[in-house]
Design a protein around this motif. Structure first.
Motif, PDB file in Angstrom:
ATOM      1  N   LEU A  16       0.832  -1.211   0.000  1.00 21.14           N
ATOM      2  CA  LEU A  16       0.000   0.000   0.000  1.00 21.14           C
ATOM      3  C   LEU A  16       0.865   1.258   0.000  1.00 21.14           C
ATOM      4  CD1 LEU A  16      -2.753  -1.132   2.517  1.00 21.14           C
ATOM      5  CD2 LEU A  16      -3.054  -0.737   0.067  1.00 21.14           C
ATOM      6  N   SER A  17       1.904   1.243   0.816  1.00 17.10           N
ATOM      7  CA  SER A  17       2.809   2.388   0.893  1.00 17.10           C
ATOM      8  C   SER A  17       3.503   2.629  -0.448  1.00 17.10           C
ATOM      9  CB  SER A  17       3.846   2.152   1.991  1.00 17.10           C
ATOM     10  OG  SER A  17       4.778   3.196   2.033  1.00 17.10           O
ATOM     11  N   GLU A  18       3.994   1.556  -1.067  1.00 19.73           N
ATOM     12  CA  GLU A  18       4.681   1.686  -2.359  1.00 19.73           C
ATOM     13  C   GLU A  18       3.737   2.176  -3.452  1.00 19.73           C
ATOM     14  OE1 GLU A  18       6.566  -2.085  -3.121  1.00 19.73           O
ATOM     15  OE2 GLU A  18       7.979  -1.806  -1.471  1.00 19.73           O
ATOM     16  N   TRP A  19       2.455   1.872  -3.330  1.00 20.51           N
ATOM     17  CA  TRP A  19       1.466   2.306  -4.314  1.00 20.51           C
ATOM     18  C   TRP A  19       0.872   3.676  -3.982  1.00 20.51           C
ATOM     19  CZ3 TRP A  19      -1.562  -2.920  -5.084  1.00 20.51           C
ATOM     20  CH2 TRP A  19      -0.777  -3.764  -5.866  1.00 20.51           C
ATOM     21  N   GLY A  20       1.371   4.295  -2.912  1.00 18.53           N
ATOM     22  CA  GLY A  20       0.924   5.640  -2.562  1.00 18.53           C
ATOM     23  C   GLY A  20      -0.431   5.699  -1.890  1.00 18.53           C
ATOM     24  N   ILE A  21      -0.865   4.596  -1.305  1.00 20.35           N
ATOM     25  CA  ILE A  21      -2.136   4.572  -0.583  1.00 20.35           C
ATOM     26  C   ILE A  21      -1.819   4.818   0.893  1.00 20.35           C
ATOM     27  CG2 ILE A  21      -4.157   3.207   0.029  1.00 20.35           C
ATOM     28  CD1 ILE A  21      -3.615   1.621  -2.625  1.00 20.35           C
ATOM     29  N   SER A  22      -2.319   5.920   1.412  1.00 17.56           N
ATOM     30  CA  SER A  22      -2.022   6.332   2.783  1.00 17.56           C
ATOM     31  C   SER A  22      -2.550   5.318   3.793  1.00 17.56           C
ATOM     32  CB  SER A  22      -2.675   7.693   3.056  1.00 17.56           C
ATOM     33  OG  SER A  22      -2.603   7.998   4.433  1.00 17.56           O
ATOM     34  N   TRP A  23      -1.767   5.070   4.832  1.00 18.42           N
ATOM     35  CA  TRP A  23      -2.208   4.179   5.904  1.00 18.42           C
ATOM     36  C   TRP A  23      -3.413   4.758   6.626  1.00 18.42           C
ATOM     37  CZ3 TRP A  23       2.832   2.309   8.720  1.00 18.42           C
ATOM     38  CH2 TRP A  23       3.610   1.564   7.834  1.00 18.42           C
ATOM     39  N   ARG A  24      -3.628   6.079   6.477  1.00 16.93           N
ATOM     40  CA  ARG A  24      -4.779   6.731   7.110  1.00 16.93           C
ATOM     41  C   ARG A  24      -6.030   6.640   6.258  1.00 16.93           C
ATOM     42  NH1 ARG A  24      -2.108  12.399   8.037  1.00 16.93           N
ATOM     43  NH2 ARG A  24      -2.411  12.143   5.825  1.00 16.93           N
ATOM     44  N   HIS A  25      -5.917   6.118   5.050  1.00 21.43           N
ATOM     45  CA  HIS A  25      -7.084   5.995   4.184  1.00 21.43           C
ATOM     46  C   HIS A  25      -8.129   5.135   4.902  1.00 21.43           C
ATOM     47  CE1 HIS A  25      -9.707   4.947   0.904  1.00 21.43           C
ATOM     48  NE2 HIS A  25      -9.132   5.915   0.191  1.00 21.43           N
ATOM     49  N   PRO A  26      -9.401   5.505   4.844  1.00 23.71           N
ATOM     50  CA  PRO A  26     -10.426   4.775   5.603  1.00 23.71           C
ATOM     51  C   PRO A  26     -10.618   3.318   5.194  1.00 23.71           C
ATOM     52  CG  PRO A  26     -11.411   6.573   4.314  1.00 23.71           C
ATOM     53  CD  PRO A  26      -9.932   6.697   4.173  1.00 23.71           C
ATOM     54  N   ALA A  27     -10.122   2.908   4.054  1.00 19.87           N
ATOM     55  CA  ALA A  27     -10.269   1.503   3.641  1.00 19.87           C
ATOM     56  C   ALA A  27      -9.117   0.629   4.124  1.00 19.87           C
ATOM     57  CB  ALA A  27     -10.371   1.411   2.123  1.00 19.87           C
ATOM     58  N   VAL A  28      -8.019   1.225   4.602  1.00 19.36           N
ATOM     59  CA  VAL A  28      -6.826   0.439   4.920  1.00 19.36           C
ATOM     60  C   VAL A  28      -7.027  -0.456   6.137  1.00 19.36           C
ATOM     61  CG1 VAL A  28      -4.414   0.576   5.672  1.00 19.36           C
ATOM     62  CG2 VAL A  28      -5.202   1.939   3.724  1.00 19.36           C
ATOM     63  N   ASP A  29      -7.505   0.077   7.254  1.00 20.72           N
ATOM     64  CA  ASP A  29      -7.690  -0.766   8.447  1.00 20.72           C
ATOM     65  C   ASP A  29      -8.664  -1.911   8.185  1.00 20.72           C
ATOM     66  OD1 ASP A  29      -5.803   0.478  10.039  1.00 20.72           O
ATOM     67  OD2 ASP A  29      -7.244   1.824  10.995  1.00 20.72           O
ATOM     68  N   PRO A  30      -9.822  -1.645   7.566  1.00 20.99           N
ATOM     69  CA  PRO A  30     -10.705  -2.773   7.248  1.00 20.99           C
ATOM     70  C   PRO A  30     -10.048  -3.773   6.285  1.00 20.99           C
ATOM     71  CG  PRO A  30     -11.925  -0.720   7.098  1.00 20.99           C
ATOM     72  CD  PRO A  30     -10.477  -0.366   7.286  1.00 20.99           C
ATOM     73  N   ALA A  31      -9.288  -3.290   5.321  1.00 17.76           N
ATOM     74  CA  ALA A  31      -8.610  -4.193   4.385  1.00 17.76           C
ATOM     75  C   ALA A  31      -7.641  -5.108   5.127  1.00 17.76           C
ATOM     76  CB  ALA A  31      -7.876  -3.399   3.308  1.00 17.76           C
ATOM     77  N   LEU A  32      -6.907  -4.560   6.081  1.00 18.09           N
ATOM     78  CA  LEU A  32      -5.962  -5.365   6.851  1.00 18.09           C
ATOM     79  C   LEU A  32      -6.684  -6.392   7.723  1.00 18.09           C
ATOM     80  CD1 LEU A  32      -3.362  -2.639   7.841  1.00 18.09           C
ATOM     81  CD2 LEU A  32      -3.081  -4.465   6.146  1.00 18.09           C
ATOM     82  N   LEU A  33      -7.832  -6.014   8.277  1.00 16.14           N
ATOM     83  CA  LEU A  33      -8.615  -6.967   9.065  1.00 16.14           C
ATOM     84  C   LEU A  33      -9.174  -8.077   8.179  1.00 16.14           C
ATOM     85  CD1 LEU A  33      -9.836  -7.945  11.668  1.00 16.14           C
ATOM     86  CD2 LEU A  33     -11.688  -6.283  11.373  1.00 16.14           C
TER      87      LEU A  33
END
Length: 127
Positions: A16-33
């Motif tokens: 995600l970081s390499e693709w420029g998707i912020s860890w703060r993006h609202p979809a990231v935490d649900p995606a990781l879960l």
């Protein structure tokens, strides 16, 4: 099992970081879960026939997709898990559908494995 989930999460964060998707993006935490649940299920239920689990990633301008693949032939019915009887898959489906995403099980061509693909929309990051 814990190390497989940890490695999958750390790798996903790096992707995600390499693709420029912020860890703060609202979809990231649900995606990781969602990813954690799918890897856990694969390790827990498929390990006897499939000691290896593979995570596959794809992204577009407005979409992040990933799949968890194993070589166990059982294909879980994703949408029947939305009723709350699906354990971890119920959580996966609730989060995926809640974000406006999609989920699909794709079998391997030889019928001996499958990938569970999750596609999540990446709306503009409000931060």
């Amino acid at each position: 099992m814990g190390s497989a989930v940890r490695i999958a999460r750390e790798t996903t964060e790096q992707v995600l970081s390499e693709w420029g998707i912020s860890w703060r993006h609202p979809a990231v935490d649900p995606a990781l879960l969602i990813l954690s649940e799918l890897v856990t299920n694969s390790v827990r239920h498929a390990a006897l026939l499939s000691p290896d689990v593979t995570v596959i990633y794809a992204a577009g301008q407005d979409t992040f997709a990933f799949a968890v693949h194993d070589r166990h032939p059982y294909r879980p019915p994703l949408f029947s898990t939305v009723t709350g009887t699906g354990g971890g898959l119920g959580t996966v489906m609730e989060l995926t559908l809640g974000l406006g995403g999609t989920a699909v099980v794709r079998g391997d061509s030889d019928g001996q494995g499958k990938s569970i693909w999750i596609t999540l929309p990446l709306r503009k990051d409000p931060a």
